[in-house]
Design an enzyme around this catalytic site. Sequence first.
Site, PDB file in Angstrom:
ATOM      1  CG  PHE A  49      94.136 -30.388  43.166  1.00 10.49           C
ATOM      2  CD1 PHE A  49      94.077 -31.723  43.525  1.00 10.49           C
ATOM      3  CD2 PHE A  49      94.521 -29.461  44.130  1.00 10.49           C
ATOM      4  CE1 PHE A  49      94.368 -32.136  44.823  1.00 10.49           C
ATOM      5  CE2 PHE A  49      94.820 -29.853  45.434  1.00 10.49           C
ATOM      6  CZ  PHE A  49      94.746 -31.199  45.781  1.00 10.49           C
ATOM      7  CB  ILE A  68      91.416 -25.630  42.079  1.00 10.44           C
ATOM      8  CG1 ILE A  68      91.226 -26.294  43.449  1.00 10.44           C
ATOM      9  CG2 ILE A  68      90.495 -26.167  41.001  1.00 10.44           C
ATOM     10  CD1 ILE A  68      90.765 -27.689  43.406  1.00 10.44           C
ATOM     11  CB  CYS A  69      93.858 -25.737  36.864  1.00  8.56           C
ATOM     12  SG  CYS A  69      93.820 -24.941  35.251  1.00  8.56           S
ATOM     13  CB  VAL A  70      90.967 -20.719  36.916  1.00  5.37           C
ATOM     14  CG1 VAL A  70      92.033 -20.332  35.904  1.00  5.37           C
ATOM     15  CG2 VAL A  70      89.666 -19.991  36.608  1.00  5.37           C
ATOM     16  N   GLY A 116      88.884 -26.294  36.082  1.00  4.94           N
ATOM     17  CA  GLY A 116      87.771 -26.246  37.013  1.00  4.94           C
ATOM     18  C   GLY A 116      86.488 -25.754  36.373  1.00  4.94           C
TER      19      GLY A 116
END
Lengths: 130, 130, 100, 100, 119, 119
Positions: free
Chosen positions: F39, F77-79, F82
């Site tokens: 994501f 999820i991409c840090v 995010g």
Amino acid sequence: MTHPDDTPAEIVVKRFLYVNRKAPHGTIYALEELEMVLIAAMFEQDVHLAFLDDGVFQIKKNQKPAELALKDFSKTYGALEDYGVEKIYVEKESIEERGLTPDDFIIPTTVLRRDDMSALMESMDVVLTA
Amino acid sequence: MTHPDDTPAEIVVKRFLYVNRKAPHGTIYALEELEMVLIAAMFEQDVHLAFLDDGVFQIKKNQKPAELALKDFSKTYGALEDYGVEKIYVEKESIEERGLTPDDFIIPTTVLRRDDMSALMESMDVVLTA
Amino acid sequence: MLHLVNKSPFERTNLQACLNRAVPGSAILLMEDAVYASLRGTSQSDLVAGAVNAYDFFVLAPDLAIRGLDASQVLQGVEPVDYGGFVDLTIDRQTVQSWL
Amino acid sequence: MLHLVNKSPFERTNLQACLNRAVPGSAILLMEDAVYASLRGTSQSDLVAGAVNAYDFFVLAPDLAIRGLDASQVLQGVEPVDYGGFVDLTIDRQTVQSWL
Amino acid sequence: MDYVIMVNEGPYNHQASDSAYHFATHALDKGHSIRRIFFYYDGVLNGTKFSAPQSDDRNIVKRWAALAEDHPVDLAICVAAGLRRGITDDSLADGFRITGLGEFIESCIDAERTVVFGD
Amino acid sequence: MDYVIMVNEGPYNHQASDSAYHFATHALDKGHSIRRIFFYYDGVLNGTKFSAPQSDDRNIVKRWAALAEDHPVDLAICVAAGLRRGITDDSLADGFRITGLGEFIESCIDAERTVVFGD
């Protein structure tokens, strides 16, 4: 029994194309795609960048995002070479339609005619677009 | 001293136009604009709805959003009349360009030529678009 | 009426949609990615060039600057304004319609 | 190559952008709001009708259904597929390019 | 002049929220008032307290809150749009308030100008 | 066949996240594997634990989590994306994991097919 030092795991090298079709600043796609390419450069892969359609505006000189307190990422394109990303293509038709020339860009690029851009795309293993 | 019952506060009635230009389902704008109109109907205001460009697809008959587990809001347009929202306009040119006729719509609408749509827009006090 | 257009004419049809409906004499402000529509010498220049006599065209100057563009590249008949000018336009023209 | 196009041809230029670059013989899947490009009798029908000989066109049938459309309204030369067919196309055509 | 401003897109992803902010500050600088900034659609994401942008970037959420501290501007998040997207009392940033669409319509009736920023 | 799927838009606001979900379930039904769903951009909003859609609507966040419970699919999820948007450990829904772009690139190298869903 195999010796790890003698038989290194086979390294897969794929042809990756990062397609930039969107103008900068109006949306975040250009910035976050660039962040992705900088990470991708750390892998031993065959990385290609293509700027076409409104994506060619991403590398326009003289962007002053500070005037609206926006993040200034246009300079980061200049770091791509240091990261070993050197296969950077812009489409001739896209820049002509927008009244631009390669002199308008902040980085050196290879200008491809539309047919050659098609052929480049067709030769890829992975195509990532934003 | 004034008697509240004798001198009710002046009610401001503005001409509101809700412009629907986007297709349904691909994005949420149609659904959430409809939710806004249903709330707006509770105020004593002069509410107008306009469907133009891809917005005319919002009121297309036979939508089956359940096939992709999407929220089925197309029936809710039918409730607009119960909420007292009766000034519903579609643009003739927009529906013709899309191969549609007023028979394709789930609600009765007033078909306006583009010039009349322009005039309607120009006569508004507040224009809300999604 | 003040019409706001914020999408690139190369990518979306919003500006054409606005021009199809805006009453002559209206103000049209090109902002965000729509500033590309204000440029001379592009394949989309005719959209605005063909309409400058019918409308009062404005372009948001800071949105040009962040994109590496300036007023010298803008079509004749398009007036650059800053955010203060944008605010003034919403006062002068009464109703604002955004072509999203 | 399998090209994915998901934007309405009335609103955005994505389909034209794809057609400008897709190599003849490629597969093009019209999905989400791009299913409107598959319809007969619209002002945008020629985009696909003019290209059906050069490409293998597909349209995602559930994306037609949720919009109140069905296969009978689709241009000749455009093949409706369901999600299973979409998955199969990604296997047959190897690389997938999304025109976002 | 008295304004209501509508913001339809999330921070960072689209310029809409930046444009709305710059419009708002310039209107206030000129002595106008803004009775309400209403966040609808993805605009509700402007009110998440968990946003932590990089240090060389603007902090859009905190910037809105600071604006509302310096001026009588009501930062109003739509409850229905917020529920869908995870903007609730548990994730709401300081300075914002969750309310209904009715309050937005009211402010369009009462304000002299309504300006919409979106995608 | 082994897939990696990229989701670039938030739930509800765009159909991209629905399309990715239906593609994923059909690929799995056909016996294929999906090593990772990554994501990125607004796609990170698919992982907020505070989302509470109306009762007559799908719950996109929980639907992803259920998919990952039934199949060996990594919901990543991409840090960086995010952090900007307020998707952090404090807001992350069960079933999702926060990680870096490097893991996404790795999965593009290792998987046989990469499919991107976005706006």
